[in-house]
Design a protein around this motif. Structure first.
Motif, PDB file in Angstrom:
ATOM      1  N   GLY A 162       0.763   9.220  -7.157  1.00 36.72           N
ATOM      2  CA  GLY A 162       0.706   8.739  -8.590  1.00 36.72           C
ATOM      3  C   GLY A 162       0.975   6.952  -9.440  1.00 36.72           C
ATOM      4  O   GLY A 162       0.264   7.303 -10.250  1.00 36.72           O
ATOM      5  N   VAL A 163       0.809   6.305  -8.069  1.00 39.98           N
ATOM      6  CA  VAL A 163       0.063   4.604  -8.346  1.00 39.98           C
ATOM      7  C   VAL A 163      -1.733   4.854  -8.593  1.00 39.98           C
ATOM      8  O   VAL A 163      -1.758   4.290  -9.468  1.00 39.98           O
ATOM      9  CB  VAL A 163       0.728   4.149  -7.637  1.00 39.98           C
ATOM     10  N   MET A 164      -1.766   5.366  -7.659  1.00 38.57           N
ATOM     11  CA  MET A 164      -3.459   5.711  -7.599  1.00 38.57           C
ATOM     12  C   MET A 164      -4.010   6.225  -9.020  1.00 38.57           C
ATOM     13  O   MET A 164      -4.963   5.658 -10.000  1.00 38.57           O
ATOM     14  CB  MET A 164      -3.684   6.397  -6.656  1.00 38.57           C
ATOM     15  N   PHE A 165      -3.782   7.353  -9.921  1.00 41.93           N
ATOM     16  CA  PHE A 165      -4.171   8.252 -10.650  1.00 41.93           C
ATOM     17  C   PHE A 165      -3.235   6.768 -11.583  1.00 41.93           C
ATOM     18  O   PHE A 165      -4.431   6.942 -12.953  1.00 41.93           O
ATOM     19  CB  PHE A 165      -2.963   9.428 -10.992  1.00 41.93           C
ATOM     20  N   LEU A 188      -6.191  -3.695  -9.465  1.00 43.87           N
ATOM     21  CA  LEU A 188      -7.426  -3.354  -8.590  1.00 43.87           C
ATOM     22  C   LEU A 188      -6.441  -3.334  -7.239  1.00 43.87           C
ATOM     23  O   LEU A 188      -6.682  -2.306  -6.575  1.00 43.87           O
ATOM     24  CB  LEU A 188      -7.988  -4.063  -8.709  1.00 43.87           C
ATOM     25  N   GLY A 189      -5.587  -4.636  -7.101  1.00 39.32           N
ATOM     26  CA  GLY A 189      -4.953  -4.156  -6.273  1.00 39.32           C
ATOM     27  C   GLY A 189      -3.922  -3.355  -5.115  1.00 39.32           C
ATOM     28  O   GLY A 189      -3.880  -2.807  -4.448  1.00 39.32           O
ATOM     29  N   LEU A 190      -2.913  -2.904  -6.403  1.00 39.50           N
ATOM     30  CA  LEU A 190      -2.317  -1.562  -6.080  1.00 39.50           C
ATOM     31  C   LEU A 190      -3.152  -0.488  -5.874  1.00 39.50           C
ATOM     32  O   LEU A 190      -2.903   0.886  -5.171  1.00 39.50           O
ATOM     33  CB  LEU A 190      -1.008  -1.512  -7.605  1.00 39.50           C
ATOM     34  N   PHE A 191      -4.323  -0.065  -6.661  1.00 40.20           N
ATOM     35  CA  PHE A 191      -4.730   0.658  -6.364  1.00 40.20           C
ATOM     36  C   PHE A 191      -5.503   1.555  -4.968  1.00 40.20           C
ATOM     37  O   PHE A 191      -5.667   1.911  -4.858  1.00 40.20           O
ATOM     38  CB  PHE A 191      -5.949   0.932  -7.776  1.00 40.20           C
ATOM     39  N   THR A 192      -6.087   0.215  -4.511  1.00 40.32           N
ATOM     40  CA  THR A 192      -6.259   0.299  -3.030  1.00 40.32           C
ATOM     41  C   THR A 192      -5.412  -0.128  -2.078  1.00 40.32           C
ATOM     42  O   THR A 192      -5.865   1.085  -1.436  1.00 40.32           O
ATOM     43  CB  THR A 192      -7.445  -0.966  -3.609  1.00 40.32           C
ATOM     44  N   VAL A 193      -4.285  -0.498  -1.987  1.00 41.47           N
ATOM     45  CA  VAL A 193      -3.491  -0.140  -0.836  1.00 41.47           C
ATOM     46  C   VAL A 193      -3.120   1.326  -1.800  1.00 41.47           C
ATOM     47  O   VAL A 193      -2.981   2.088  -0.449  1.00 41.47           O
ATOM     48  CB  VAL A 193      -2.125  -0.904  -2.122  1.00 41.47           C
ATOM     49  N   ALA A 194      -2.814   1.839  -2.427  1.00 37.44           N
ATOM     50  CA  ALA A 194      -2.374   3.229  -3.365  1.00 37.44           C
ATOM     51  C   ALA A 194      -3.403   4.653  -2.608  1.00 37.44           C
ATOM     52  O   ALA A 194      -3.358   5.255  -1.752  1.00 37.44           O
ATOM     53  CB  ALA A 194      -1.882   3.584  -4.140  1.00 37.44           C
ATOM     54  N   GLU A 195      -4.287   4.034  -2.387  1.00 39.04           N
ATOM     55  CA  GLU A 195      -5.732   5.054  -2.541  1.00 39.04           C
ATOM     56  C   GLU A 195      -6.437   4.196  -0.705  1.00 39.04           C
ATOM     57  O   GLU A 195      -6.326   5.970  -0.118  1.00 39.04           O
ATOM     58  CB  GLU A 195      -7.047   4.622  -2.794  1.00 39.04           C
ATOM     59  N   SER A 196      -5.721   3.798  -0.147  1.00 40.07           N
ATOM     60  CA  SER A 196      -5.890   3.691   0.904  1.00 40.07           C
ATOM     61  C   SER A 196      -4.939   4.268   2.200  1.00 40.07           C
ATOM     62  O   SER A 196      -4.762   5.164   3.082  1.00 40.07           O
ATOM     63  CB  SER A 196      -5.966   2.322   1.008  1.00 40.07           C
ATOM     64  N   PHE A 197      -3.531   4.111   1.468  1.00 39.43           N
ATOM     65  CA  PHE A 197      -2.309   4.689   2.251  1.00 39.43           C
ATOM     66  C   PHE A 197      -3.252   6.613   2.264  1.00 39.43           C
ATOM     67  O   PHE A 197      -1.963   7.422   3.232  1.00 39.43           O
ATOM     68  CB  PHE A 197      -0.986   4.645   1.239  1.00 39.43           C
TER      69      PHE A 197
END
Length: 329
Positions: A162-165, A188-197
């Protein structure tokens, strides 16, 4: 009335010299005697020498400024330049420089210094993103405690999705969010962490040697494609429509595989996806470097450029990992 000599000659505000006769047609008068008055047909000027002032009506032309940019009659018209015209050696044109509605200056992207600074910023952000992603992948691949924690808390996967989208849609659709700091860096930081997870969760289903091999292949392919994009004279920025159609086909193919899965079909799907996102890396790289290519991204869109390249590399890694997983015994 007080006699006003041209340029203060022989003195402003002083009484007229002897022999000064008014001439209503000239708005004043002219002296008499001696040499003829320049440009006039009246009485002669006292003395035989030339009139000492330059640029008097009927005399030599007015002096011009260097380069023809003077204010005197006969010179080229003066065209004011915008503030900062010569900053960085850029060129001015009606579309590449000026101020937008937010008061931000839009420089001509053909300027070399601006372009190089923009590229360095994009690759600096991309390096940080890939480093964070590799850290998550390594933790999920080699640390059993992390695997058990994620298996016991499946809601984390849905939260990350959800955070990534949300971050992806916000940065893609809202220009102010991705341009204004520090908001752009936060998203961008939140997206990167969510996508990395999410990528870490995906690597749990693969062996450690397969993950390492996929990382190595992806790094080599990305480096080679980046060098190719910088050196080739082929303009891939004109292929946006073709890439969009190919992406739709890939998405439909993936939906079909959800209901009809097989080893051969998976290999074809993953190979097509790896090829498509390899071309996307070249496409987004050329849009970033601009120059002689038909389309280029604005220097203000460094977050958007880094996001595009990051997604290209991540998808390429996933498809390579899928190929390696499908070829196992």
């Amino acid at each position: 009335m007080a006699w006003q000599g041209p340029g203060g000659y022989p003195g402003q505000g002083q009484p007229p010299p002897p022999g000064f006769y008014p001439d209503p047609s000239l708005g004043g008068g002219y002296p008499a005697g001696g040499a003829p008055y320049p440009g006039g047909g009246g009485p002669p000027y006292p003395g035989a020498g030339p009139y000492p002032q330059q640029g008097f009506p009927g005399a030599a032309p007015y002096p011009q400024q260097a380069g023809g940019g003077g204010f005197f009659p006969g010179s080229a018209p003066y065209v004011p330049k915008p503030p900062g015209y010569d900053m960085g050696g850029g060129n001015y044109n009606s579309t590449g420089y000026g101020e937008d509605g937010n008061g931000m200056q839009n420089f001509d992207f053909s300027d070399k210094s601006i372009r190089l600074g923009f590229i360095r910023k994009v690759y600096g952000i991309l390096f940080v993103q890939l480093t964070v992603t590799l850290g998550f992948i390594a933790m999920f691949t080699f640390h059993d405690g992390t695997k058990m924690f994620v298996a016991r808390n499946p809601f984390l996967w849905w939260v990350s999705l959800g955070v990534m989208f949300v971050c992806l849609i916000t940065m893609s659709c809202c220009g102010d969010v991705r341009r204004k700091a520090p908001m752009n860096m936060v998203f961008l930081g939140l997206f990167t962490v969510a996508e990395s997870f999410l990528l870490g969760c995906a690597t749990i289903n693969f062996r450690a040697n397969e993950v390492l091999l996929a990382v190595g292949i992806c790094a080599i392919v990305t480096l080679g494609l980046t060098i190719f994009a910088f050196q080739t004279k082929i303009d891939f920025t004109m292929m946006g429509g073709v890439l969009f159609v190919a992406t739709l086909i890939l998405m439909i193919f993936g939906i079909v595989l959800m209901f009809w899965n097989g080893k051969v079909a998976t290999l074809i799907y993953a190979s097509f996806g790896a090829l498509l996102f390899s071309i996307y890396i070249i496409y987004d790289t050329q849009i970033m470097i601009g120059g002689s290519h038909k389309f280029s991204i604005s220097p203000e869109e460094y977050i958007f450029a880094a996001l595009n390249l990051y997604l290209d590399i991540v998808n390429l890694f996933l498809y390579i990992l899928t190929i390696l997983g499908a070829t196992r015994d």
